[in-house]
Design an enzyme around this catalytic site. Structure first.
Site, short mmCIF file in Angstrom:
data_model
loop_
_atom_site.label_atom_id
_atom_site.label_comp_id
_atom_site.label_asym_id
_atom_site.label_seq_id
_atom_site.Cartn_x
_atom_site.Cartn_y
_atom_site.Cartn_z
N ASP A 32 46.29 55.83 -69.68
CA ASP A 32 45.89 55.57 -71.28
C ASP A 32 44.67 54.73 -71.05
OD1 ASP A 32 48.43 56.51 -72.79
OD2 ASP A 32 46.80 55.45 -74.04
N ASN A 33 43.73 54.95 -72.65
CA ASN A 33 42.46 54.03 -72.38
C ASN A 33 43.74 53.39 -74.01
OD1 ASN A 33 43.22 55.78 -75.07
ND2 ASN A 33 41.01 55.89 -74.71
N THR A 36 46.08 54.43 -79.74
CA THR A 36 46.42 54.56 -80.57
C THR A 36 47.71 54.55 -79.50
OG1 THR A 36 47.55 57.50 -79.85
CG2 THR A 36 45.54 56.52 -81.87
N THR A 91 37.88 64.12 -75.57
CA THR A 91 38.83 63.95 -75.46
C THR A 91 39.76 65.41 -75.33
OG1 THR A 91 39.38 61.64 -76.51
CG2 THR A 91 41.84 63.01 -75.68
N GLY A 101 40.41 69.74 -62.86
CA GLY A 101 39.61 69.38 -61.98
C GLY A 101 40.32 68.65 -60.47
N TYR A 144 40.40 67.69 -84.37
CA TYR A 144 41.53 68.33 -83.38
C TYR A 144 41.59 69.47 -83.25
CZ TYR A 144 46.59 67.20 -82.39
OH TYR A 144 47.96 67.77 -81.68
N LYS A 148 41.35 71.41 -79.35
CA LYS A 148 42.57 71.63 -78.65
C LYS A 148 42.86 73.37 -78.44
CE LYS A 148 45.83 68.00 -78.77
NZ LYS A 148 46.27 67.82 -77.28
N THR A 174 56.41 66.95 -84.45
CA THR A 174 58.19 65.74 -83.34
C THR A 174 58.31 64.86 -83.90
OG1 THR A 174 57.92 67.35 -81.33
CG2 THR A 174 58.31 64.79 -81.37
N ARG A 185 52.08 59.54 -90.68
CA ARG A 185 52.97 60.87 -90.24
C ARG A 185 54.19 61.00 -91.37
NH1 ARG A 185 53.02 62.63 -83.54
NH2 ARG A 185 51.43 60.35 -83.62
#
Ligand SMILES: NC(=O)c1ccc[n+]([C@@H]2O[C@H](COP(=O)([O-])OP(=O)(O)OC[C@H]3O[C@@H](n4cnc5c(N)ncnc54)[C@H](O)[C@@H]3O)[C@@H](O)[C@H]2O)c1
Length: 321
Positions: A32-33, A36, A91, A101, A144, A148, A174, A185
């Site tokens: 993870d970076n 968020t 991302t 890869g 986004y 995706k 979710t 959200r």
């Protein structure tokens, strides 16, 4: 014991998935970076010797040995993915190329966390996996949605050209503990407003509908999808088909929290889908999966989580989660 990489493992869904995979006896590497995600989401796992964390940005290649990869790294809420739209696309697209890869080199099975957003503002209802979607390619959500969609295409191309074993999950809304406090959200917004006794803000007139699945159901579905036979790639919808008007959701949260908050209405943002409901026939057939947690049970667990956050953390810490 499998060695499993979870990109975006410190996020809302990723942290629950890491927990589940560890409980099933696997070794888990969380990458993870922290854009968020938060260390707080995985702090309880750090003492587990089968759990490892790597701070890394998935737009850059990663070289490790794995048996399975769950690719979840990507901001998921509009405030976060619109903060830097170019980075969001990078991302999704470069993240897919880098993880695919890696899967190709290590012969790992790889699962993509895709989204119901690839259906855009759908013209059929409910949506099944055959539907191609209705996305505004130039709209504010496109960084986004199109990222995706491109990731799904990359997954299918790696599968067809390089025989990489892929799984594509189209995840619908979710909710649950460890959702971010301030990401706009609807479930977290309403709960936090209710617990603070503030007005509950509905964008639009509240008659538009959404379906919400509880996090435990989703994680169960993701693991089941990964375990399907190699010739099943998906895409497969994972969501709860029980549909609510946003007004109903607000009223349920008012009742469950016992708040005195009032509902107020503001204009609907551009390109906000009016209706979203998964057709989960394929998940039922191929995964023997369907959601098991009802709205009251899931909302109560989520309310408890946010009550804890708001009570015990100082406001600055809470805002950073
Ligand atoms: N939550 C939902 O309702 C929902 C619905 C559909 C799809 N999804 C997908 O599920 C995945 C997880 O969503 P979430 O709700 O847990 O969101 P989240 O924002 O809580 O988690 C995303 C994680 O990815 C990390 N991340 C972001 N960019 C990164 C990068 N470049 N490199 C490495 N890590 C990076 C973040 O720090 C965070 O920990 C996302 O791919 C999202 O698109 C979520």
């Amino acid at each position: 014991m499998k060695r499993i990489l979870v990109t975006g493992g410190a996020g809302f869904i990723g942290s629950h998935l890491c927990e589940k995979l560890l409980s099933l006896g696997n070794e888990v590497i969380c990458l993870d970076n922290y854009f968020t995600g938060s260390k707080m989401n995985i702090i309880h796992l750090l003492g587990n010797r089968y759990f490892e964390v790597i701070r890394h940005d998935i737009t850059m290649p990663v070289y490790i040995e794995t048996d399975e990869i769950y690719n979840l790294a990507c901001p998921a809420s509009p405030v976060h993915y619109q903060y830097n739209g170019i980075k969001t696309i990078k991302t999704s697209v470069m993240g897919a190329i880098n993880t695919l890869g890696l899967a190709k080199r290590t012969k790992s099975k790889i699962l993509q966390a895709s989204t119901s957003e690839i259906y855009g503002d759908p013209q059929i209802h409910p949506q099944n996996e055959e539907y191609w979607g209705n996305v505004n390619v130039l709209g504010p959500r496109a960084c986004y949605d199109e990222g995706k969609r491109c990731a799904e295409t990359l997954f299918m191309n790696y599968h067809q050209q390089n025989k990489v074993k892929i799984k594509i999950a189209r995840i619908f809304n979710t909710y649950g503990p460890r959702m971010s406090l301030n990401d706009g959200r609807v479930v977290s917004n309403f709960i936090v407003q209710a617990l603070k006794g503030e007005d509950i803000t509905i964008f639009g007139d509240g008659t538009h509908t959404r379906s919400f699945q509880f996090i435990d159901d989703l994680v169960d579905g993701l693991v089941k999808l990964m375990d399907t036979k190699d010739d099943f790639t998906g895409p497969v919808n994972l969501g709860n088909p029980q549909e609510f008007e946003i007004n109903e959701l607000a009223e349920m949260i008012i009742k469950l929290t016992g708040t005195k908050s009032k509902i107020i209405y503001k204009p609907l943002p551009q390109d906000d889908p009016k209706q979203r409901q998964p057709d989960i026939s394929l998940a039922r057939e191929k995964l023997d999966w369907e959601p098991a947690v009802g709205p009251e049970e899931g909302l109560l667990k989520t309310i408890e989580y946010f009550r804890g956050i708001l009570l015990h953390a100082n406001p600055d810490d809470a805002a950073k989660r």
